[in-house]
Every structure is written in structure tokens, then in C-alpha cells.
Design a protein around this motif. Structure first.
Motif, PDB file in Angstrom:
ATOM      1  N   PHE A 118      -1.551  22.956   6.031  1.00  0.00           N
ATOM      2  CA  PHE A 118      -0.151  22.314   6.414  1.00  0.00           C
ATOM      3  C   PHE A 118       0.929  22.661   5.589  1.00  0.00           C
ATOM      4  CE2 PHE A 118       2.449  18.361   6.740  1.00  0.00           C
ATOM      5  CZ  PHE A 118       3.293  18.628   7.863  1.00  0.00           C
ATOM      6  N   GLY A 119       2.096  22.818   5.976  1.00  0.00           N
ATOM      7  CA  GLY A 119       3.327  23.257   4.944  1.00  0.00           C
ATOM      8  C   GLY A 119       3.770  22.085   4.027  1.00  0.00           C
ATOM      9  N   GLY A 120       3.421  21.089   4.506  1.00  0.00           N
ATOM     10  CA  GLY A 120       4.062  19.697   3.648  1.00  0.00           C
ATOM     11  C   GLY A 120       3.152  19.399   2.380  1.00  0.00           C
ATOM     12  N   GLU A 168      13.136  22.659   7.704  1.00  0.00           N
ATOM     13  CA  GLU A 168      13.094  21.292   7.881  1.00  0.00           C
ATOM     14  C   GLU A 168      14.388  20.967   8.433  1.00  0.00           C
ATOM     15  OE1 GLU A 168      10.409  18.707   7.681  1.00  0.00           O
ATOM     16  OE2 GLU A 168       9.547  20.765   8.137  1.00  0.00           O
ATOM     17  N   TRP A 178      -2.856  20.721  11.625  1.00  0.00           N
ATOM     18  CA  TRP A 178      -3.701  19.765  11.781  1.00  0.00           C
ATOM     19  C   TRP A 178      -4.381  19.883  12.736  1.00  0.00           C
ATOM     20  CZ3 TRP A 178      -2.808  16.988   7.698  1.00  0.00           C
ATOM     21  CH2 TRP A 178      -1.364  16.702   7.367  1.00  0.00           C
ATOM     22  N   VAL A 179      -5.684  19.251  12.936  1.00  0.00           N
ATOM     23  CA  VAL A 179      -6.699  19.619  13.883  1.00  0.00           C
ATOM     24  C   VAL A 179      -6.127  19.706  15.216  1.00  0.00           C
ATOM     25  CG1 VAL A 179      -7.648  17.443  14.370  1.00  0.00           C
ATOM     26  CG2 VAL A 179      -9.312  19.294  14.482  1.00  0.00           C
ATOM     27  N   VAL A 180      -5.278  18.872  15.650  1.00  0.00           N
ATOM     28  CA  VAL A 180      -4.627  18.821  17.020  1.00  0.00           C
ATOM     29  C   VAL A 180      -4.076  20.085  17.351  1.00  0.00           C
ATOM     30  CG1 VAL A 180      -2.556  17.722  18.158  1.00  0.00           C
ATOM     31  CG2 VAL A 180      -4.283  16.311  16.902  1.00  0.00           C
ATOM     32  N   LYS A 211      11.582  18.807  15.564  1.00  0.00           N
ATOM     33  CA  LYS A 211      11.055  17.459  15.467  1.00  0.00           C
ATOM     34  C   LYS A 211      11.818  16.574  16.661  1.00  0.00           C
ATOM     35  CE  LYS A 211      10.267  18.059  10.668  1.00  0.00           C
ATOM     36  NZ  LYS A 211       9.200  17.905  10.151  1.00  0.00           N
ATOM     37  N   PRO A 212      11.079  15.401  16.822  1.00  0.00           N
ATOM     38  CA  PRO A 212      11.301  14.772  18.214  1.00  0.00           C
ATOM     39  C   PRO A 212      13.116  14.338  17.997  1.00  0.00           C
ATOM     40  CG  PRO A 212       9.745  13.666  16.521  1.00  0.00           C
ATOM     41  CD  PRO A 212       9.870  14.597  16.021  1.00  0.00           C
ATOM     42  N   THR A 228       4.004   8.176  16.337  1.00  0.00           N
ATOM     43  CA  THR A 228       4.933   8.073  15.670  1.00  0.00           C
ATOM     44  C   THR A 228       5.961   9.037  16.115  1.00  0.00           C
ATOM     45  OG1 THR A 228       5.556   8.250  13.362  1.00  0.00           O
ATOM     46  CG2 THR A 228       4.288   9.960  14.091  1.00  0.00           C
ATOM     47  N   ALA A 229       5.896  10.230  16.938  1.00  0.00           N
ATOM     48  CA  ALA A 229       7.068  10.725  17.349  1.00  0.00           C
ATOM     49  C   ALA A 229       7.599  10.041  18.547  1.00  0.00           C
ATOM     50  CB  ALA A 229       6.345  12.112  18.075  1.00  0.00           C
ATOM     51  N   ALA A 285      -2.498  10.655  20.286  1.00  0.00           N
ATOM     52  CA  ALA A 285      -3.545  10.397  19.650  1.00  0.00           C
ATOM     53  C   ALA A 285      -3.153  10.748  18.014  1.00  0.00           C
ATOM     54  CB  ALA A 285      -4.662  11.330  19.752  1.00  0.00           C
ATOM     55  N   GLN A 316     -11.086  12.937  15.449  1.00  0.00           N
ATOM     56  CA  GLN A 316     -10.718  13.121  14.140  1.00  0.00           C
ATOM     57  C   GLN A 316     -10.801  14.545  14.118  1.00  0.00           C
ATOM     58  OE1 GLN A 316     -14.403  10.910  12.838  1.00  0.00           O
ATOM     59  NE2 GLN A 316     -13.083   9.024  12.221  1.00  0.00           N
ATOM     60  N   ALA A 369       2.340   8.535   9.486  1.00  0.00           N
ATOM     61  CA  ALA A 369       3.166   9.353  10.630  1.00  0.00           C
ATOM     62  C   ALA A 369       1.995  10.371  11.063  1.00  0.00           C
ATOM     63  CB  ALA A 369       4.258   9.985   9.890  1.00  0.00           C
ATOM     64  N   HIS A 403      -0.343  11.561   9.607  1.00  0.00           N
ATOM     65  CA  HIS A 403      -1.044  12.537   8.746  1.00  0.00           C
ATOM     66  C   HIS A 403      -1.873  11.709   7.869  1.00  0.00           C
ATOM     67  CE1 HIS A 403       2.697  14.594   9.698  1.00  0.00           C
ATOM     68  NE2 HIS A 403       3.181  13.774   9.022  1.00  0.00           N
ATOM     69  N   PRO A 451       5.618  16.291   0.182  1.00  0.00           N
ATOM     70  CA  PRO A 451       6.626  15.361   0.801  1.00  0.00           C
ATOM     71  C   PRO A 451       5.646  14.440   1.869  1.00  0.00           C
ATOM     72  CG  PRO A 451       7.189  17.719   1.361  1.00  0.00           C
ATOM     73  CD  PRO A 451       6.058  17.623   0.234  1.00  0.00           C
TER      74      PRO A 451
HETATM   75  C1  LIG Z   1      -6.373  13.277  16.622  1.00  0.00           C
HETATM   76  C2  LIG Z   1      -6.706  14.123  15.169  1.00  0.00           C
HETATM   77  C3  LIG Z   1      -5.736  14.053  14.202  1.00  0.00           C
HETATM   78  O1  LIG Z   1      -5.238  12.992  13.947  1.00  0.00           O
HETATM   79  S1  LIG Z   1      -4.793  15.322  13.782  1.00  0.00           S
HETATM   80  C4  LIG Z   1      -3.390  14.657  13.203  1.00  0.00           C
HETATM   81  C5  LIG Z   1      -2.382  14.210  14.102  1.00  0.00           C
HETATM   82  N1  LIG Z   1      -0.756  14.152  13.620  1.00  0.00           N
HETATM   83  C6  LIG Z   1       0.089  14.725  13.897  1.00  0.00           C
HETATM   84  O2  LIG Z   1       0.187  15.558  15.105  1.00  0.00           O
HETATM   85  C7  LIG Z   1       1.363  14.356  12.937  1.00  0.00           C
HETATM   86  C8  LIG Z   1       2.443  13.699  13.864  1.00  0.00           C
HETATM   87  N2  LIG Z   1       3.500  13.479  13.053  1.00  0.00           N
HETATM   88  C9  LIG Z   1       4.446  14.433  13.100  1.00  0.00           C
HETATM   89  O3  LIG Z   1       4.429  15.341  14.008  1.00  0.00           O
HETATM   90  C10 LIG Z   1       5.735  13.951  12.316  1.00  0.00           C
HETATM   91  O4  LIG Z   1       5.374  13.210  11.364  1.00  0.00           O
HETATM   92  C11 LIG Z   1       6.781  13.782  13.104  1.00  0.00           C
HETATM   93  C12 LIG Z   1       6.799  12.519  14.038  1.00  0.00           C
HETATM   94  C13 LIG Z   1       7.451  14.820  13.947  1.00  0.00           C
HETATM   95  C14 LIG Z   1       7.990  13.407  11.973  1.00  0.00           C
HETATM   96  O5  LIG Z   1       8.431  14.555  11.124  1.00  0.00           O
HETATM   97  P1  LIG Z   1       9.242  14.110   9.954  1.00  0.00           P
HETATM   98  O6  LIG Z   1      10.364  13.730  10.301  1.00  0.00           O
HETATM   99  O7  LIG Z   1       9.289  15.496   9.082  1.00  0.00           O
HETATM  100  O8  LIG Z   1       8.428  13.051   8.758  1.00  0.00           O
HETATM  101  P2  LIG Z   1       7.124  13.310   8.233  1.00  0.00           P
HETATM  102  O9  LIG Z   1       6.643  11.853   7.861  1.00  0.00           O
HETATM  103  O10 LIG Z   1       6.053  14.167   8.974  1.00  0.00           O
HETATM  104  O11 LIG Z   1       7.515  14.389   6.917  1.00  0.00           O
HETATM  105  C15 LIG Z   1       7.440  13.543   5.611  1.00  0.00           C
HETATM  106  C16 LIG Z   1       8.397  14.571   4.690  1.00  0.00           C
HETATM  107  O12 LIG Z   1       7.499  16.007   4.820  1.00  0.00           O
HETATM  108  C17 LIG Z   1       8.454  16.910   4.985  1.00  0.00           C
HETATM  109  N3  LIG Z   1       7.413  17.910   5.865  1.00  0.00           N
HETATM  110  C18 LIG Z   1       6.988  17.513   7.389  1.00  0.00           C
HETATM  111  N4  LIG Z   1       6.438  18.901   7.799  1.00  0.00           N
HETATM  112  C19 LIG Z   1       6.585  19.635   6.755  1.00  0.00           C
HETATM  113  C20 LIG Z   1       6.412  21.051   6.736  1.00  0.00           C
HETATM  114  N5  LIG Z   1       5.625  21.698   7.653  1.00  0.00           N
HETATM  115  N6  LIG Z   1       6.554  21.749   5.478  1.00  0.00           N
HETATM  116  C21 LIG Z   1       7.239  21.349   4.700  1.00  0.00           C
HETATM  117  N7  LIG Z   1       7.720  19.986   4.768  1.00  0.00           N
HETATM  118  C22 LIG Z   1       7.340  18.933   5.808  1.00  0.00           C
HETATM  119  C23 LIG Z   1       9.261  16.185   5.907  1.00  0.00           C
HETATM  120  O13 LIG Z   1      10.724  17.194   6.025  1.00  0.00           O
HETATM  121  C24 LIG Z   1       9.540  15.036   5.105  1.00  0.00           C
HETATM  122  O14 LIG Z   1      10.227  15.362   3.748  1.00  0.00           O
HETATM  123  P3  LIG Z   1      11.187  14.260   3.436  1.00  0.00           P
HETATM  124  O15 LIG Z   1      10.426  13.239   2.624  1.00  0.00           O
HETATM  125  O16 LIG Z   1      12.084  13.671   4.513  1.00  0.00           O
HETATM  126  O17 LIG Z   1      12.229  15.264   2.333  1.00  0.00           O
END
Ligand SMILES: CCC(=O)SCCNC(=O)CCNC(=O)[C@H](O)C(C)(C)COP(=O)(O)OP(=O)(O)OC[C@H]1O[C@@H](n2cnc3c(N)ncnc32)[C@H](O)[C@@H]1OP(=O)(O)O
Length: 625
Positions: A141-143, A169, A284-286, A308-309, A335-336, A364, A390, A501, A503, A568
Motif C-alpha cells: 500500500f502506497g501510504g 493525494e 489491501w486485500v479488498v 477519495k469519497p 469510514t468512506a 466491510a 480478513q 479508517a 486500515h 501517514p
Molecule cells: C475485509 C478485509 C479488509 O479489511 S481489507 C481493508 C479494507 N480497508 C479499506 O478499504 C480502506 C478504507 N479506507 C479508505 O479507503 C480511506 O481511508 C478513505 C475512507 C478513502 C479516506 O482516505 P484518506 O482521506 O486518505 O484518509 P486515510 O486515513 O486513509 O489516510 C491517512 C493519511 O494517509 C495518506 N494516504 C492514504 N492513502 C495513501 C496512498 N495510497 N499513498 C500515500 N499516502 C496515502 C493520506 O493522504 C493521509 O495523509 P495525511 O495524514 O492527511 O497527510
């Protein structure tokens, strides 16, 4: 529960027959005669005598069947203003060519390729090209920061790394190539070559081992699919454990193809030609299962969204994409939805777009709180379907199976165990608890196809992390209960893994960063409730005697250190300097008690506490009084 009950019972009574029947939906170069291989139990494997190619099933098969003109991938990037459409034939051709390019760099069956890319079509192409060659991809993951990337390179020992010059971003351009260079410099497992996709927003400086994506593609010849054993690894995906070292979850080829194909039809009700969108990240796995492999295996059209959303450009972005491409179902993290709700609480943006093709919202990745469920249901007017799984399982453990038998939704529950998963709730002694009682959510072995067979290069850790706690069961790490209707309720992690969020992050690795600061004597990081991100980490540090440093300076240094070393994505923004941490008499920090106080539901303090006064002194910090 007619169809569901029949399918579930069949999967429990005769798993071999159930999954061999499901395997008919996949094209094999050698059709398996055996389902489960228990010869090395508890290291179970599925379809031990089968051979196939996952890329063939995801792309070529549909082209060969005459569907080459069907859209396979729709790329929508509000951060660059670019959209693109790939048919199955076009995507197959790009993948075959990039596979040829990788082969030219020496990548063959079983070799590892690390992919560190944002949400661009080339990330999907690189993944599928690895699958085409029988190589093993590991997407990061890029973050994540250089150190985290280095830890994954160290473990996977890739022959080649594929990256983009930058990710975009909303607030900044993230230059990926310097992160890659720093990570490679920090590991003895440097890849031989780095393929760089140059993006105009920040072009990368190229070094000796670097190869330009476009030049490589221009010179490459397409290659055909390499047959692999069903049990061969398709990918490694690292996930946070309770310690700092990430766990390399292994996914095989055969079980994965069978399980994901089955899930697209039965869990998500998605078939050939349907437009499906998973708004997550390929890291991510999703993203692996439901941006890339699942929808393509099913012959559906997948949307790849680089945005982003909210903020790209507004809180109507998701509804615009649904309307523009005729999306039938969206899968994202709660979270989105909370982010959209925060900016557009009345849901006005939903009314500005034609959502008539939209049927279901799947959620999920973290607990779906009832408030978010109710808001989304009311504003969208479609079923909002929570489901739970998971990184380790790769697909749903519990779901409301929309294609098999839709069931009434109970807010707070992902509904029922999916066929193949023998879910049990166990007490501390490993005894099953009655309906309604809380316990550890476990799955009786064997796990179904598509789930992890082991951890990369570490069978011992696979056993100790998941199987040794309750012999005969897989320990999910989550706690919860089953109600009298058989609905599962997942209440949260029982270990030191937190979910920020959507993650999954290790508080242990954040503690390791804090502890490395010369001023810190000891520390604890806990996950506390957050109305937007679900949970956020909070740190508590005790200083070494004699340290004389301004609090604000130290706090800023600690926050910066976590961002530098983890990335981040950790969203680590708060750290308190305290006089002491509450411990048991044997020296274990009482993180659970700290968490409970911070979240406002005090629990009885364990009788083993060494000094209750320490916890009392900490209360104002925990409650931010
Ligand atoms: C069922 C199995 C699983 O659980 S698999 C995992 C499922 N999880 C997901 O799909 C993740 C869902 N969350 C998200 O998509 C994002 O958090 C959403 C809701 C879009 C919000 O994104 P965002 O506003 O960037 O907040 P964030 O908390 O994710 O980011 C925190 C800081 O990290 C940064 N970041 C994020 N993605 C990247 C990336 N690809 N490359 C570089 N940096 C990234 C963000 O810019 C943010 O930085 P900062 O702290 O604001 O400076």
C-alpha cells in the motif's frame, strides 16, 4: 434460510463435493479430482492435483469465449482528470505484453515481484502479468513509509519491483520513487530491477537498476499463460500482526479462483457484464479480491477509482461514479460513508445523480456502526449489506448472501457464516459458549478454499499466530457472539491490532517507534474510538529520568517519527507524556483498561494491577479532561 441452509449444510457435511462442484466454474488445464488435502494437517491445501492459470481465468477465458469487446476495467481518476476504458481483449493484450517484459527481466514461475503503486491501471496490469507467469506478486500500500516497504522487500526477496513515480493525494503529490530508493538501500534483498511508471505530476529520477515502463512495454513481446499447480502461491500480502514484523499472508491459485468466483455470484450477486465497483486500494486485500481478481474472474466490469469519497472534488464523487458507469453494486469501507455523511449530512448529493442502476451497497473492513448503516440505507434506498472477513481469509467469513438467499438485515451484524466457514464462539478454555455469550470468534479447521494456507516462509508463525491458541481452530483475533437466530456480531479485536479508517495497524509497531526515541523510557499505544475513522491510535510515554525537553517539541518529534517509520496511514497524531503506565504485578501494561477508560466505559480494574494509583493518575489523560 432455505437455499442458504442447504448450501451451508452441504459445505459442512461434504466440503470436498461442495467445492469440487464450485470448481467447475473455473477453467483448469488439469481438472482437480481431489478437494481437500489433509495429509499435512493443520497445513491444509485445496485441489492438490489441479492445474490452472489465474490470469487465464480472469482475462483470456472471457476473450476466448467471444467477450473480448466487453469492458473489463473502467479507470476513473478525479485527481488527474483522466478516464480510460479497457475491454477484456485490450486488458489481456496489455497484461500479456507486460508479462513478456517481466520475463525479459528474468521473472519466472515462483519469483516474487513487489508492486508499490497508486490506483492506476498499470497496478492491475502488473498483478495480472505476475499471475500470467506463475510469479508471486506482493503489493504494498502506497501510504506505507520506506521502513515498512523495506520490511516487506526483506521478507519477499523480490527479483523485480514495479512502482510509479508518484501517487496523487488531494492535498499533495507523494513521490514514490524516493521511498522505493530509500527502502531498497535499507535491505539486503534489493531487487535486480525496478520498473518505473513515469507520471507527469512528478517524474522520477532514474538510476542504474531502473527501467522505464513505457520503454519496456514498447520492446516487449506478449507471452501466454503458464500453468501452475492449484497450490502454488499467487500472491503474498503483508498484514499487521501484534508485533512489528508484518505477516506475509500467502494466497494460492486454485482455491482462490474457486472461492472468489463462487463469492461473486453468491455473496455479491454479480455476474458477467455487471458493473461492479470496489472503492478501496489495490494495496489491501479488498483491492486484490474485489477490484482485481473477483470481478474479472466473474466476467464483470470493474471500476478502478483514483480518488477519495470527499474532496475529489466533493461529497457527491461516489454517486457521480455510480451514475456515470451504471454501477450495480459498490463495495467500500464504513469510514468512506462516514466521511461523506460528515460533509453532506442530509445526503443532498445523492439526489443530484441517477442511481437507478444501483442495487446494493456492500461494506466491510471495519465494524459497521448502526448509525452509519441507517444513514446509508435512508439516503440510498438500497440494501446496505455489512459483511466480515480478513486479509487472511481473502473473502467473506460472514455475510448476507445476496446471490444465494438475501436475509433480513440486523444492524450491527454481518449476518451469518458463509458456506465453508464453521464459525464457533469459544471461551478462554476453548469451550463453545451459548448463543448471546461473548467469546473469541474462531473457525473450525479446515478453512475453505481461498484462505491462507500459511505465512510466507514461516510455517511456525502461522501455527503460533492462528492455530495453536485453540487446537483444531483458526483464531480470528476478533471477539463477538452469535444470537439465537444464528446471526454473528463482531465486536472488535481481542489483541493489539487496531483498525484506523479500515486500515489494519499494529500498535506494537507504533510502540517500537516511540520506544526508539532517546527520551522515552517506556510507552503504550492504544486504539481509541473515533467518530470518523472508527479508531485512531493514541500514544502514552514515560520519560527517562533527567530528560529536560519541551513537551510540545517531544510530542512533535514522536508524531513525526511514527509518520516517518510507518507512514501517514497510521494517522498517529496524539501522544501524551505521563508519569507512569498501569501494569500488572508481572509487568504487563494494562492496555485493555486504558482503552476502556478512553472510550468511556470503565471496566473493573484487574486484581493483578500493581499500583491502582497509576491508573487513577492516568484517567484525566485518557479521558482528555
Ligand atoms: C475485509 C478485509 C479488509 O479489511 S481489507 C481493508 C479494507 N480497508 C479499506 O478499504 C480502506 C478504507 N479506507 C479508505 O479507503 C480511506 O481511508 C478513505 C475512507 C478513502 C479516506 O482516505 P484518506 O482521506 O486518505 O484518509 P486515510 O486515513 O486513509 O489516510 C491517512 C493519511 O494517509 C495518506 N494516504 C492514504 N492513502 C495513501 C496512498 N495510497 N499513498 C500515500 N499516502 C496515502 C493520506 O493522504 C493521509 O495523509 P495525511 O495524514 O492527511 O497527510
Amino acid at each position: 434460510m432455505g437455499d442458504y441452509q442447504d448450501a451451508y449444510s452441504a459445505s459442512m457435511k461434504d466440503p470436498d463435493a461442495f467445492w469440487l462442484t464450485a470448481a467447475d466454474a473455473v477453467t483448469w488445464s488439469r481438472r482437480p479430482q481431489r478437494g481437500l488435502d489433509a495429509d499435512r494437517a493443520p497445513f491444509y491445501r485445496w485441489f492438490p492435483d489441479g492445474e490452472l492459470n489465474t490470469c487465464y481465468n480472469a482475462l483470456d477465458r472471457h476473450v476466448d469465449a467471444g467477450h473480448g469487446d466487453r469492458p473489463a476495467l473502467l479507470y476513473d481518476s478525479p485527481v488527474t482528470g483522466v478516464t480510460a476504458r479497457y475491454t477484456y481483449a485490450e486488458l489481456r493484450d496489455q497484461v500479456a505484453r507486460f508479462a513478456g517484459a517481466l520475463r525479459g527481466l528474468g521473472v519466472g514461475r515462483g519469483d516474487r515481484v513487489v508492486i508499490y503503486m497508486p490506483m492506476v491501471p498499470e497496478a492491475v496490469i502488473a498483478m495480472l502479468a505476475c499471475a500470467r507467469l506463475g510469479a508471486v506478486h506482493s503489493v504494498v500500500f502506497g501510504g506505507f513509509a520506506p521502513k515498512e516497504l523495506a520490511a516487506r522487500i526483506d521478507d519477499a526477496a523480490p527479483k523485480v519491483l514495479v512502482c510509479a513515480s508518484c501517487g496523487i493525494e488531494p492535498s499533495r503529490v507523494v513521490e514514490y520513487k524516493p521511498i522505493v530508493d530509500e527502502a531498497i538501500a535499507a535491505t539486503p534483498q534489493a531487487p535486480e530491477k525496478v520498473v518505473v511508471l513515469q507520471r507527469d505530476r512528478a517524474r522520477a529520477r532514474m538510476g542504474e537498476r531502473d527501467v522505464d515502463w513505457d520503454e519496456l512495454m514498447a520492446a516487449a513481446e506478449p507471452v501466454s499463460c503458464v500453468d501452475v499447480a492449484a497450490t502454488d502461491p499467487l500472491y503474498i500480502l503483508y498484514t499487521s500482526g501484534t508485533t512489528g514484523k508484518p505477516k506475509g499472508v500467502v494466497r494460492d491459485n486454485g482455491g482462490h479462483a474457486v472461492a472468489l468466483t463462487w463469492s461473486m455470484a453468491n455473496v455479491y450477486d454479480i455476474g458477467p457484464g455487471d458493473v461492479w465497483w470496489t472503492a478501496s486500494d489495490v494495496g489491501w486485500v479488498v483491492g486484490h479480491s474485489y477490484i482485481v481478481y473477483g470481478p474479472l474472474l466473474a466476467g464483470a466490469t470493474t471500476v478502478l477509482y483514483e480518488g477519495k469519497p470527499v474532496g475529489t472534488p466533493d461529497a457527491g464523487a461516489f454517486w457521480r461514479v455510480i451514475s456515470q458507469y451504471g454501477v450495480k453494486a459498490l463495495f467500500t469501507a464504513p469510514t468512506a460513508v462516514r466521511a461523506i455523511k460528515k460533509v453532506d449530512p442530509e445526503g443532498d448529493e445523492t439526489t443530484k445523480h441517477d442511481l437507478s442502476a444501483f442495487r446494493t451497497l456492500f461494506l466491510a473492513g471495519e465494524r459497521l456502526d448502526p448509525e452509519t448503516y441507517r444513514w446509508a440505507s435512508a439516503k440510498l434506498g438500497v440494501p446496505v449489506v455489512d459483511h466480515w472477513w480478513q486479509t487472511e481469509t481473502g473473502w467473506a467469513i460472514a455475510a448476507n448472501l445476496r446471490g444465494l438467499e438475501p436475509m433480513p438485515i440486523k444492524p450491527g451484524s454481518p449476518t451469518v457464516p458463509v458456506p465453508g466457514y464453521d464459525v464457533r464462539i469459544l471461551d478462554q478454555l476453548g469451550q463453545e459458549v451459548p448463543p448471546g455469550a461473548e467469546g473469541a470468534i474462531c473457525i473450525r479447521l479446515p478453512l475453505p478454499p481461498g484462505t491462507l494456507p500459511t505465512l510466507w516462509g514461516d510455517d511456525e508463525r502461522y501455527l503460533s499466530s492462528y492455530l495453536s491458541h485453540f487446537p483444531g481452530y483458526y483464531l480470528t483475533g476478533d471477539g463477538g457472539h452469535v444470537d439465537s437466530d444464528g446471526y454473528l456480531f463482531v465486536m472488535g479485536r481481542t489483541d493489539d491490532v487496531i483498525n484506523v479508517a479500515g486500515h489494519r495497524l499494529s500498535t506494537g509497531s507504533m510502540e517500537a517507534v516511540l520506544a526508539a526515541h532517546p527520551a522515552v523510557a517506556e510507552c503504550a499505544v492504544i486504539g481509541v474510538h473515533d467518530s470518523l475513522k472508527g479508531q485512531v491510535p493514541r500514544g502514552f510515554v514515560v520519560l527517562k529520568a533527567g530528560v529536560d525537553m519541551a513537551q510540545e517539541t517531544l510530542q512533535a518529534e514522536l508524531v513525526a517519527a511514527v509518520r516517518r517509520d510507518i507512514g501517514p496511514v497510521a494517522a498517529f497524531k496524539e501522544v501524551a507524556i505521563v508519569d507512569g503506565l498501569p501494569k500488572t504485578r508481572s509487568g504487563k501494561i494494562l492496555r485493555k483498561s486504558m482503552r476502556a477508560i478512553a472510550d468511556g466505559h470503565d471496566e473493573p480494574v484487574p486484581s493483578t494491577i500493581e499500583d491502582p494509583g497509576v491508573l487513577d493518575a492516568l484517567r484525566p489523560h485518557l479521558r482528555r479532561e
